[in-house]
Design a protein around this motif. Structure first.
Motif, PDB file in Angstrom:
ATOM      1  N   LEU A 280     -12.602 -43.875  44.128  1.00  7.05           N
ATOM      2  CA  LEU A 280     -11.872 -42.594  44.190  1.00  7.05           C
ATOM      3  C   LEU A 280     -10.421 -42.832  44.582  1.00  7.05           C
ATOM      4  O   LEU A 280      -9.504 -42.193  44.066  1.00  7.05           O
ATOM      5  N   ARG A 281     -10.198 -43.765  45.491  1.00  5.07           N
ATOM      6  CA  ARG A 281      -8.819 -44.097  45.881  1.00  5.07           C
ATOM      7  C   ARG A 281      -8.051 -44.696  44.710  1.00  5.07           C
ATOM      8  O   ARG A 281      -6.908 -44.334  44.440  1.00  5.07           O
ATOM      9  N   TYR A 282      -8.685 -45.609  44.012  1.00  2.00           N
ATOM     10  CA  TYR A 282      -7.998 -46.443  43.022  1.00  2.00           C
ATOM     11  C   TYR A 282      -7.689 -45.702  41.722  1.00  2.00           C
ATOM     12  O   TYR A 282      -6.659 -45.931  41.089  1.00  2.00           O
ATOM     13  N   LEU A 283      -8.572 -44.799  41.308  1.00  2.00           N
ATOM     14  CA  LEU A 283      -8.456 -44.233  39.956  1.00  2.00           C
ATOM     15  C   LEU A 283      -7.328 -43.215  39.822  1.00  2.00           C
ATOM     16  O   LEU A 283      -7.111 -42.407  40.726  1.00  2.00           O
ATOM     17  N   PRO A 284      -6.651 -43.221  38.673  1.00  2.00           N
ATOM     18  CA  PRO A 284      -5.640 -42.183  38.413  1.00  2.00           C
ATOM     19  C   PRO A 284      -6.336 -40.951  37.826  1.00  2.00           C
ATOM     20  O   PRO A 284      -6.481 -40.827  36.617  1.00  2.00           O
ATOM     21  N   ARG A 321      -1.794 -45.700  46.774  1.00  2.00           N
ATOM     22  CA  ARG A 321      -1.365 -47.085  46.513  1.00  2.00           C
ATOM     23  C   ARG A 321      -0.270 -47.501  47.493  1.00  2.00           C
ATOM     24  O   ARG A 321       0.472 -48.448  47.217  1.00  2.00           O
ATOM     25  N   ASP A 322      -0.131 -46.773  48.613  1.00  2.00           N
ATOM     26  CA  ASP A 322       0.926 -47.098  49.579  1.00  2.00           C
ATOM     27  C   ASP A 322       0.581 -48.426  50.267  1.00  2.00           C
ATOM     28  O   ASP A 322      -0.423 -48.513  50.983  1.00  2.00           O
ATOM     29  N   PRO A 323       1.436 -49.453  50.077  1.00  2.00           N
ATOM     30  CA  PRO A 323       1.089 -50.764  50.642  1.00  2.00           C
ATOM     31  C   PRO A 323       1.092 -50.794  52.165  1.00  2.00           C
ATOM     32  O   PRO A 323       0.491 -51.679  52.766  1.00  2.00           O
ATOM     33  N   ASP A 324       1.751 -49.810  52.814  1.00  2.00           N
ATOM     34  CA  ASP A 324       1.715 -49.782  54.276  1.00  2.00           C
ATOM     35  C   ASP A 324       0.360 -49.311  54.795  1.00  2.00           C
ATOM     36  O   ASP A 324       0.026 -49.470  55.962  1.00  2.00           O
ATOM     37  N   PRO A 329      -2.841 -52.840  47.340  1.00  2.00           N
ATOM     38  CA  PRO A 329      -3.346 -51.531  46.886  1.00  2.00           C
ATOM     39  C   PRO A 329      -3.824 -51.509  45.437  1.00  2.00           C
ATOM     40  O   PRO A 329      -4.645 -50.660  45.076  1.00  2.00           O
ATOM     41  N   GLY A 330      -3.350 -52.444  44.608  1.00  2.44           N
ATOM     42  CA  GLY A 330      -3.733 -52.417  43.193  1.00  2.44           C
ATOM     43  C   GLY A 330      -5.064 -53.099  42.917  1.00  2.44           C
ATOM     44  O   GLY A 330      -5.493 -53.152  41.773  1.00  2.44           O
ATOM     45  N   SER A 331      -5.714 -53.615  43.969  1.00  5.74           N
ATOM     46  CA  SER A 331      -7.004 -54.263  43.700  1.00  5.74           C
ATOM     47  C   SER A 331      -8.147 -53.346  44.153  1.00  5.74           C
ATOM     48  O   SER A 331      -7.983 -52.533  45.066  1.00  5.74           O
ATOM     49  N   VAL A 332      -9.301 -53.492  43.481  1.00 11.55           N
ATOM     50  CA  VAL A 332     -10.488 -52.715  43.869  1.00 11.55           C
ATOM     51  C   VAL A 332     -11.266 -53.565  44.859  1.00 11.55           C
ATOM     52  O   VAL A 332     -11.775 -54.628  44.511  1.00 11.55           O
ATOM     53  N   ASP A 333     -11.314 -53.099  46.108  1.00 14.57           N
ATOM     54  CA  ASP A 333     -11.927 -53.896  47.169  1.00 14.57           C
ATOM     55  C   ASP A 333     -13.017 -53.064  47.851  1.00 14.57           C
ATOM     56  O   ASP A 333     -12.726 -52.188  48.668  1.00 14.57           O
ATOM     57  N   PHE A 334     -14.269 -53.347  47.510  1.00  9.60           N
ATOM     58  CA  PHE A 334     -15.373 -52.552  48.049  1.00  9.60           C
ATOM     59  C   PHE A 334     -15.559 -52.754  49.553  1.00  9.60           C
ATOM     60  O   PHE A 334     -16.314 -52.023  50.188  1.00  9.60           O
ATOM     61  N   SER A 335     -14.878 -53.756  50.114  1.00  7.55           N
ATOM     62  CA  SER A 335     -14.992 -53.967  51.567  1.00  7.55           C
ATOM     63  C   SER A 335     -13.855 -53.277  52.321  1.00  7.55           C
ATOM     64  O   SER A 335     -13.745 -53.414  53.540  1.00  7.55           O
ATOM     65  N   ARG A 336     -13.003 -52.566  51.595  1.00  6.86           N
ATOM     66  CA  ARG A 336     -11.834 -51.948  52.232  1.00  6.86           C
ATOM     67  C   ARG A 336     -12.264 -50.984  53.342  1.00  6.86           C
ATOM     68  O   ARG A 336     -13.082 -50.106  53.126  1.00  6.86           O
ATOM     69  N   SER A 337     -11.713 -51.211  54.535  1.00  7.10           N
ATOM     70  CA  SER A 337     -12.036 -50.337  55.661  1.00  7.10           C
ATOM     71  C   SER A 337     -10.926 -50.465  56.696  1.00  7.10           C
ATOM     72  O   SER A 337     -10.569 -51.604  57.047  1.00  7.10           O
TER      73      SER A 337
END
Ligand code: HEM
Length: 402
Positions: A280-284, A321-324, A329-337
């Protein structure tokens, strides 16, 4: 908005032609604007003049949450918009400010909370099983969009709305026409759907049901909202539900073009809810931008001075996609937390459909990954046709085999 009265130099106005970006890529114009500054200025194909564009997470949230940015004031302006036909609509929830906005949203709130949508989980799972039975029964190849991803969200919204099964196919046809037809045909479909909901809601003025038509009927019966407001809200919710078909189309496009991601979800089903959040975060989800806001008094955002009357757009996609906030931000990372994305917006206009979207997409991921183990694309990725000229982005069809 006269530039002479400002003492600070203004950034240049960048023209954004709003073409159709490929696949799930970020629109290159938006990508350029994200690079250019935290706050830039854009011209768009519809409306007049220019608007501020805010792309960083903190600024996006500030604009979306601050009552000095008004949606109702957009109605008094020919504010720039992504296409000429996407004009603001009077009396709809997207173009109201509190307290009217709050009054309308309150009437439907209980049905759309995480708890509220649980009411339809089991019936939704059964409807999905039937669709997947049909897919498997017909055998490969198949169009996943047509067989499952398109009809399922629409059926779930109908279930939540309290639309009887016999009327659901017609409802989907109206919703697609509202979203994709040129102005007059779309308007006619909206009116036909509205007339249907007017009858449904009118018949439920004294209902104690938990479906949305009953909640709207009760609110009309108590004179909290008018029948017209109830009908507009019902039409908006029903068509809003179609967004899930487009975004789950994108989700499966990503999972099928990057099979290692799908494989991980098969092996580790416990991470699926988190994976859905990351997608949901990644998709446009949408092309270009949603409706803007108008500044009610002079203020500053990220040091940039905005004047009363200026038009401001936020990009939730850019904020996601804010890098801060999101490393790489452009990668899909299922471990993102943590994953504090704003795919559903922020502030009073935050999408009421978040819990419903999560329910529908989690059910889809479970059913399609577990019941169709060899699911794969039947054509090369660059031959998947994506919608053209639409505000919601997603594949028109997803040819698959297994
Ligand atoms: C992937 C699915 C979805 C995404 C990404 C999405 C995203 C959004 C966003 C970004 C907004 C605007 C927030 C703002 O104006 O600041 C919004 C508003 C809205 N959405 Fe969704 N949405 C989705 C699904 C749904 C569903 C399933 C429904 C209906 C049940 C729905 C109904 C609405 C409505 C009625 C509004 C207007 C709210 C208001 O202005 O108060 N959406 N959505």
């Amino acid at each position: 908005m006269t530039e002479e009265t400002l003492t600070e130099p203004l950034p240049p106005v960048r023209h954004w032609p709003v073409l159709d970006p490929a696949g799930v890529d970020v629109d290159p114009v938006l990508a350029g604007l994200m690079e250019e500054g935290p706050v830039t200025r854009v011209g768009l194909p519809g409306g007049e003049g220019w608007a501020w564009l805010v792309t960083r997470m903190d600024d996006v949230r500030r604009v979306a949450e601050d009552s000095r940015f008004s949606r109702a004031a957009v109605l008094e302006r020919q504010a720039v918009r992504p296409a000429p036909h996407l004009a603001p609509a009077h009396d709809t929830v997207g173009f109201l400010d509190p307290p009217d906005h709050t009054r309308l949203r309150r009437s439907i709130a209980p049905a759309l909370t995480a708890h509220g949508v649980e009411r339809v989980r089991e019936s939704s799972r059964r409807m999905l099983d039937e669709l997947v039975d049909g897919l498997l029964g017909d055998g490969p190849p198949a169009d996943l969009t047509r067989a499952v991803l398109g009809p399922f969200p629409s059926l779930v919204v109908c279930e939540l709305m309290g639309v009887p099964p016999a009327d659901r196919q017609g409802m989907r046809t109206w919703a697609r026409r509202v979203l994709t037809s040129p102005h007059d045909a779309g308007e006619q479909a909206r009116e036909e759907m509205g007339a249907y909901f007017a009858e449904l809601i009118d018949a439920r003025l004294e209902s104690t049901g938990e479906d949305i038509a009953s909640l709207l009927g009760t609110a009309v019966g108590c004179r909290e909202i008018t029948l017209r407001e109830a009908v507009d809200l019902a039409v908006l919710l029903q068509t809003g539900g179609e967004a899930v078909g487009d975004s789950s189309g994108q989700m499966f496009y990503v999972l099928l073009t990057r099979p290692e991601l799908a494989e991980r979800l098969r092996r580790e089903p416990e991470i699926r809810p988190r994976a859905v959040e990351e997608l949901l975060r990644y998709l446009p989800h949408r092309n270009a931008l949603g409706p803007p806001r108008v500044v009610l008094e002079d203020l500053r955002i990220n040091g940039v001075r905005m004047r009363a009357g200026d038009v401001v757009h936020v990009s939730y996609l850019a904020a996601n996609r804010d890098p801060d906030v999101f490393p790489d931000p452009g990668s899909v990372d299922f471990s993102r937390s943590p994953n504090p994305h704003v795919a559903f917006g922020s502030g009073p206009h935050r999408c009421p459909g978040g819990p419903l979207t999560r329910l529908v997409t989690e059910l889809l991921v479970d059913a399609l990954l577990d019941r169709v183990p060899g699911l794969k694309l039947a054509v090369p990725a660059d031959q998947v046709p994506f919608g053209k000229g639409t505000s919601l982005r997603g594949p028109e069809s997803l040819p698959v085999t297994w």
